[in-house]
Design a protein around this motif. Sequence first.
Motif, PDB file in Angstrom:
ATOM      1  N   SER A 104       0.837  -1.197   0.000  1.00 32.56           N
ATOM      2  CA  SER A 104       0.000   0.000   0.000  1.00 32.56           C
ATOM      3  C   SER A 104       0.873   1.250   0.000  1.00 32.56           C
ATOM      4  CB  SER A 104      -0.926  -0.010   1.223  1.00 32.56           C
ATOM      5  OG  SER A 104      -1.893   1.012   1.115  1.00 32.56           O
ATOM      6  N   ASP A 105       0.245   2.380  -0.156  1.00 37.57           N
ATOM      7  CA  ASP A 105       0.966   3.661  -0.198  1.00 37.57           C
ATOM      8  C   ASP A 105       1.555   3.996   1.171  1.00 37.57           C
ATOM      9  OD1 ASP A 105       1.719   6.083  -1.597  1.00 37.57           O
ATOM     10  OD2 ASP A 105       0.228   7.107  -0.379  1.00 37.57           O
ATOM     11  N   GLU A 106       2.684   4.669   1.191  1.00 34.79           N
ATOM     12  CA  GLU A 106       3.314   5.056   2.448  1.00 34.79           C
ATOM     13  C   GLU A 106       2.386   5.913   3.299  1.00 34.79           C
ATOM     14  OE1 GLU A 106       6.947   7.025   1.539  1.00 34.79           O
ATOM     15  OE2 GLU A 106       7.988   5.194   0.879  1.00 34.79           O
ATOM     16  N   GLU A 107       1.581   6.744   2.663  1.00 37.43           N
ATOM     17  CA  GLU A 107       0.671   7.609   3.422  1.00 37.43           C
ATOM     18  C   GLU A 107      -0.439   6.807   4.098  1.00 37.43           C
ATOM     19  OE1 GLU A 107       0.829  10.670   4.263  1.00 37.43           O
ATOM     20  OE2 GLU A 107       2.631  11.165   3.122  1.00 37.43           O
ATOM     21  N   VAL A 108      -0.814   5.699   3.505  1.00 36.27           N
ATOM     22  CA  VAL A 108      -1.810   4.833   4.118  1.00 36.27           C
ATOM     23  C   VAL A 108      -1.249   4.239   5.408  1.00 36.27           C
ATOM     24  CG1 VAL A 108      -3.143   2.703   3.813  1.00 36.27           C
ATOM     25  CG2 VAL A 108      -2.900   4.310   1.908  1.00 36.27           C
ATOM     26  N   VAL A 109      -0.033   3.757   5.333  1.00 32.29           N
ATOM     27  CA  VAL A 109       0.619   3.171   6.511  1.00 32.29           C
ATOM     28  C   VAL A 109       0.853   4.245   7.573  1.00 32.29           C
ATOM     29  CG1 VAL A 109       2.669   1.950   7.337  1.00 32.29           C
ATOM     30  CG2 VAL A 109       1.694   1.393   5.096  1.00 32.29           C
ATOM     31  N   ARG A 110       1.262   5.423   7.135  1.00 28.15           N
ATOM     32  CA  ARG A 110       1.520   6.509   8.085  1.00 28.15           C
ATOM     33  C   ARG A 110       0.236   6.912   8.815  1.00 28.15           C
ATOM     34  NH1 ARG A 110       4.015   9.639   4.894  1.00 28.15           N
ATOM     35  NH2 ARG A 110       6.099   8.946   5.511  1.00 28.15           N
ATOM     36  N   ALA A 111      -0.854   6.976   8.089  1.00 25.51           N
ATOM     37  CA  ALA A 111      -2.131   7.331   8.717  1.00 25.51           C
ATOM     38  C   ALA A 111      -2.523   6.302   9.775  1.00 25.51           C
ATOM     39  CB  ALA A 111      -3.218   7.445   7.654  1.00 25.51           C
ATOM     40  N   MET A 112      -2.267   5.035   9.511  1.00 25.26           N
ATOM     41  CA  MET A 112      -2.573   3.986  10.488  1.00 25.26           C
ATOM     42  C   MET A 112      -1.695   4.130  11.732  1.00 25.26           C
ATOM     43  SD  MET A 112      -4.878   1.622  10.508  1.00 25.26           S
ATOM     44  CE  MET A 112      -4.416  -0.029  10.939  1.00 25.26           C
ATOM     45  N   LYS A 113      -0.417   4.385  11.524  1.00 25.55           N
ATOM     46  CA  LYS A 113       0.489   4.549  12.663  1.00 25.55           C
ATOM     47  C   LYS A 113       0.065   5.732  13.528  1.00 25.55           C
ATOM     48  CE  LYS A 113       4.657   2.539  10.571  1.00 25.55           C
ATOM     49  NZ  LYS A 113       6.037   2.824  10.063  1.00 25.55           N
ATOM     50  N   GLU A 114      -0.293   6.819  12.885  1.00 23.20           N
ATOM     51  CA  GLU A 114      -0.698   8.011  13.630  1.00 23.20           C
ATOM     52  C   GLU A 114      -1.962   7.743  14.451  1.00 23.20           C
ATOM     53  OE1 GLU A 114      -1.113  10.913  10.584  1.00 23.20           O
ATOM     54  OE2 GLU A 114       1.054  11.229  10.338  1.00 23.20           O
ATOM     55  N   ALA A 115      -2.924   7.062  13.839  1.00 19.23           N
ATOM     56  CA  ALA A 115      -4.163   6.760  14.550  1.00 19.23           C
ATOM     57  C   ALA A 115      -3.897   5.856  15.750  1.00 19.23           C
ATOM     58  CB  ALA A 115      -5.164   6.103  13.605  1.00 19.23           C
ATOM     59  N   LEU A 116      -3.011   4.901  15.575  1.00 18.73           N
ATOM     60  CA  LEU A 116      -2.683   3.976  16.663  1.00 18.73           C
ATOM     61  C   LEU A 116      -1.967   4.689  17.805  1.00 18.73           C
ATOM     62  CD1 LEU A 116      -2.644   1.015  17.613  1.00 18.73           C
ATOM     63  CD2 LEU A 116      -0.438   0.769  16.439  1.00 18.73           C
ATOM     64  N   GLU A 117      -1.036   5.555  17.443  1.00 15.80           N
ATOM     65  CA  GLU A 117      -0.219   6.207  18.468  1.00 15.80           C
ATOM     66  C   GLU A 117      -0.979   7.242  19.280  1.00 15.80           C
ATOM     67  OE1 GLU A 117       3.008   7.625  16.115  1.00 15.80           O
ATOM     68  OE2 GLU A 117       4.021   5.650  16.024  1.00 15.80           O
ATOM     69  N   THR A 118      -2.070   7.768  18.756  1.00 17.60           N
ATOM     70  CA  THR A 118      -2.834   8.745  19.534  1.00 17.60           C
ATOM     71  C   THR A 118      -3.506   8.116  20.740  1.00 17.60           C
ATOM     72  OG1 THR A 118      -4.913   8.414  18.301  1.00 17.60           O
ATOM     73  CG2 THR A 118      -3.368  10.064  17.435  1.00 17.60           C
ATOM     74  N   GLY A 119      -3.818   6.846  20.655  1.00 18.50           N
ATOM     75  CA  GLY A 119      -4.554   6.194  21.725  1.00 18.50           C
ATOM     76  C   GLY A 119      -6.023   6.589  21.777  1.00 18.50           C
ATOM     77  N   ASP A 120      -6.483   7.337  20.784  1.00 16.78           N
ATOM     78  CA  ASP A 120      -7.870   7.815  20.784  1.00 16.78           C
ATOM     79  C   ASP A 120      -8.859   6.801  20.223  1.00 16.78           C
ATOM     80  OD1 ASP A 120      -6.988  10.222  21.798  1.00 16.78           O
ATOM     81  OD2 ASP A 120      -6.889  11.217  19.833  1.00 16.78           O
ATOM     82  N   TYR A 121      -8.350   5.716  19.641  1.00 18.15           N
ATOM     83  CA  TYR A 121      -9.235   4.793  18.932  1.00 18.15           C
ATOM     84  C   TYR A 121      -9.135   3.369  19.475  1.00 18.15           C
ATOM     85  CZ  TYR A 121      -9.050   8.802  15.843  1.00 18.15           C
ATOM     86  OH  TYR A 121      -9.101  10.084  15.343  1.00 18.15           O
TER      87      TYR A 121
END
Length: 452
Positions: A86-103
Amino acid sequence: MDSYLIQVKGKASLRDVHFSLPGKGLSLGPGKGRKPHWAVRASEMSKRTFNPIRAIVDSMQVTPNPQKPLISLSIGDPTVFGNLPSDEEVVRAMKEALETGDYDGYAPSVGYQSSREAVAKYYSCPEAPLEAQDVLLTSGCSQAIELALAVLANPGQNILVPRPGFSLYKTLALSMGIEVKFYDLLPEKSWEADLKQLESLVDDKTACLIVNNPSNPCGSVFSRSHLQKIVAVASRQCVPILADEIYAEMVFEDCKYEALAKVSPNVPVLSCGGLAKRWLVPGWRMGWILIHDRRDIFGKEIRDGLVRLSQRILGPCTVVQGALGGILRRTSPEFYHNTLGFLKSNADLCYAALSAVCGLNPVPPSGAMYLMVGIQMDHFPEFENDVEFTERLIAEQSVFCLPATCFEYPDFFRVVLTVPADMMAEACQRIRQFCEQHYQGGEGPQELECDK
């Protein structure tokens, strides 16, 4: 009369509540004359559930040729060979969502409001506007299709399904007690629907029409004019449409994709899609239903029904929901372009190679990630059908293609175009060798009968 005492716990003390039941004393033991025994049986729904692909593939008693590494052209999972990340931005978006702890907790069953807004904004257009309330997030496109069928059809009704077509439609419908009627797609017309035959299938029990565009297994893409003709049939017959658009925008350069809702001003549409194919992350299980109902034909009842059905489970993965806005906003155009360029290159390679093989008639695709190949079974008399043909192809050449009987369309097989190019070339060469060995032409030898 028999008296009973129940103690009800109040704020300060226990209170006694007396009541009486008429008749003889209540027996709490086993029924008179009944001998308890185990009688656990599978449900009728489970017995009705049947996956044609699994049934056919699991019945194949065949071992690949140990002298040749297996090349699987059968699985519609673009991640299998590791050549299509997948695109690097797709992976980056997943990492960011995970690291926030909001989800990390539960989301509403229909999905986070912000995520639904992101999907609505991405797909909304003047011809088919969308708002967050028109979007339900689901656990993959498969669940989207399941919910759409469940809200539109009751047991005893029927649905219209393309042939050849994705086997899940039949699997889900039969498990729900819904009859399946098949309308034909025509290979000689690049897999357009047989409109006259389609309309002849409609009766007073028809609950919906399924349109899959771009198509699995055909790799075909309907033109705007053909979509309009399909919508016209649905409009005349007052039948809503379930649009399976999981391959939306996955079309080759010489073709244009049109969302069905854009050409459907009157007929209500439930469009099912997701991240799996275009973003190459099928395992993330993120899908959606887009509700297009400009004439308010679905009204509140269908919308409320979808919400209630979504509450049977608590929706798709919350971390992916959290990443969804970033995925849709930031995925690079180059990623889409490169993916389609790769698929088109493999499609061209496969079509050219198999077009030159005696006894085979490939149909050129225009999108998705598949190509269908017709088998002139009369020229392969030692095989009874496409299942036997593909079994022997595995046994002799270690090439695995799905027989199109899996898609209700015998005498064809499906090729998946996501494998690395060198493997595609090798697979086509092996298929050619296989056909040359088994082809028989008319009354004379192959060399005299085959003009390819």
